[in-house]
Design a protein around this motif. Structure first.
Motif, PDB file in Angstrom:
ATOM      1  N   ASP A   4       0.862  -1.177   0.000  1.00 44.87           N
ATOM      2  CA  ASP A   4       0.000   0.000   0.000  1.00 44.87           C
ATOM      3  C   ASP A   4       0.901   1.229   0.000  1.00 44.87           C
ATOM      4  O   ASP A   4       1.857   1.302   0.791  1.00 44.87           O
ATOM      5  N   ILE A   6       1.122   5.366   0.323  1.00 45.63           N
ATOM      6  CA  ILE A   6       0.530   6.662   0.667  1.00 45.63           C
ATOM      7  C   ILE A   6       1.354   7.737  -0.037  1.00 45.63           C
ATOM      8  O   ILE A   6       2.553   7.883   0.221  1.00 45.63           O
ATOM      9  N   TRP A  36      -2.930   5.125  -2.273  1.00 42.70           N
ATOM     10  CA  TRP A  36      -3.763   5.922  -1.382  1.00 42.70           C
ATOM     11  C   TRP A  36      -3.382   7.397  -1.528  1.00 42.70           C
ATOM     12  O   TRP A  36      -2.421   7.858  -0.908  1.00 42.70           O
ATOM     13  N   LEU A  38      -2.987  10.984  -0.733  1.00 43.83           N
ATOM     14  CA  LEU A  38      -3.045  11.594   0.588  1.00 43.83           C
ATOM     15  C   LEU A  38      -4.088  12.705   0.675  1.00 43.83           C
ATOM     16  O   LEU A  38      -4.720  12.890   1.727  1.00 43.83           O
ATOM     17  N   LEU A  67      -2.033  12.228   7.463  1.00 39.55           N
ATOM     18  CA  LEU A  67      -1.271  10.990   7.368  1.00 39.55           C
ATOM     19  C   LEU A  67      -1.854   9.913   8.284  1.00 39.55           C
ATOM     20  O   LEU A  67      -1.942   8.743   7.905  1.00 39.55           O
ATOM     21  N   ALA A  70      -4.989   8.565   6.712  1.00 37.03           N
ATOM     22  CA  ALA A  70      -4.659   7.684   5.590  1.00 37.03           C
ATOM     23  C   ALA A  70      -4.160   6.336   6.093  1.00 37.03           C
ATOM     24  O   ALA A  70      -4.577   5.274   5.596  1.00 37.03           O
ATOM     25  N   VAL A  74      -5.655   2.529   5.527  1.00 41.86           N
ATOM     26  CA  VAL A  74      -4.855   1.433   4.989  1.00 41.86           C
ATOM     27  C   VAL A  74      -4.924   0.217   5.916  1.00 41.86           C
ATOM     28  O   VAL A  74      -5.170  -0.915   5.482  1.00 41.86           O
ATOM     29  N   LEU A 123       5.383   4.865   2.699  1.00 43.16           N
ATOM     30  CA  LEU A 123       5.045   6.276   2.921  1.00 43.16           C
ATOM     31  C   LEU A 123       5.983   7.155   2.102  1.00 43.16           C
ATOM     32  O   LEU A 123       7.194   7.147   2.320  1.00 43.16           O
TER      33      LEU A 123
END
Length: 267
Positions: A4, A6, A36, A38, A67, A70, A74, A123
């Motif tokens: 995943d 971000i 994803w 942000l 964050l 998000a 997730v 991230l």
């Protein structure tokens, strides 16, 4: 395996899913990638995700609340997809990886470690950085591509995904291909040659394929490749020779060859 990501720029990841050999990892289902954006987790009309740093200074800092929203989304999606519970027997929590110049250097050992796992949350920071409170609360591992600074974490994330994807079964046409790559045995790769056997030069001469590669003698070819790998590594990355020696990956024959080079990397 699921990753995943971000990110503020999900569009940067589209080519990775659609071209090249790593596309097979996603098409075949051995690797899943969920993006994803942000700003979907920012509030207000402007969907703001950054603000000025306390204490002054240049640049903007990514704020913790978007964050955290998000990341919560997730975690929830991963848990729902895996059917995870809260008790014993629940699937391991995917690590959150943040890309930063201060992190652990991305190397083949880390790639193999991640490729053998169930995935991670990546991230991708931007601007001057990320609120340290978010990093302290949530990040499990910081990763760096090297001693230089990029505009954001998307390129390091793509590098990691590419490296992990090519280790998945069925991605490379020859399953043994990655085993001969640089760093797989701690050394740099040997040179490779293809057709034609002789390549004309501008001065009228030719550059020929080494005779041993045309001999059909598998033992001699294997030793030639090993020696070229040792030589290139000793000349360009002496630290890798020392690491291979310390790990016991060099044979007596390897050591004799290295001594014949008369380089500083040899005892």
């Amino acid at each position: 395996m699921r990753f995943d990501v971000i990110t503020l720029f999900p569009e940067l990841f589209a080519p990775h899913l659609e071209v090249g050999v790593t596309r097979r990892a996603y098409a075949g289902g051995s690797l899943q990638l969920k993006l994803w954006p942000l700003r979907d987790f920012a509030e207000g009309n402007y969907r703001r995700v950054d603000d000025r740093p306390f204490g002054g200074g240049p640049g903007m800092v990514m704020m913790a609340p978007p964050l955290e929203r998000a990341l919560s989304a997730v975690r929830g999606a991963r848990a729902q997809e895996a059917g995870e519970g809260e008790g014993e027997g629940a699937a391991p929590r995917a690590p959150l990886i943040h890309f930063s110049p201060t992190g652990r250097k991305l190397d083949q050992a880390l790639v193999r470690e991640l490729a053998a796992g169930s995935g991670a949350v990546l991230l991708c920071g931007r601007y001057e950085g990320i609120d340290q409170r978010f990093l302290d609360r949530h990040v499990d591992l910081e990763v760096s591509l090297g001693d230089f600074v990029l505009s954001g974490g998307e390129l390091p994330a793509l590098a990691l995904l590419d490296a992990v994807a090519r280790l998945q079964p069925g991605v490379l046409q020859d399953a043994a291909s990655h085993q001969q790559d640089s760093f797989e045995d701690g050394l740099l790769d040997c040179p490779h040659y293809s057709r034609p056997e002789q390549l004309p030069r501008a001065d009228g001469g030719v550059d020929a394929v080494p005779d041993v590669l045309l001999s059909g003698h598998h033992g001699r070819i294997a030793r030639w490749r090993r020696e070229r790998s040792l030589e290139i590594t000793a000349r360009r990355r002496a630290d890798l020779i020392e690491a291979a020696r310390a790990a016991g990956r060099l044979s007596k024959e390897d050591e004799r060859f290295l001594r014949s080079l008369k380089l500083d990397a040899t005892p």
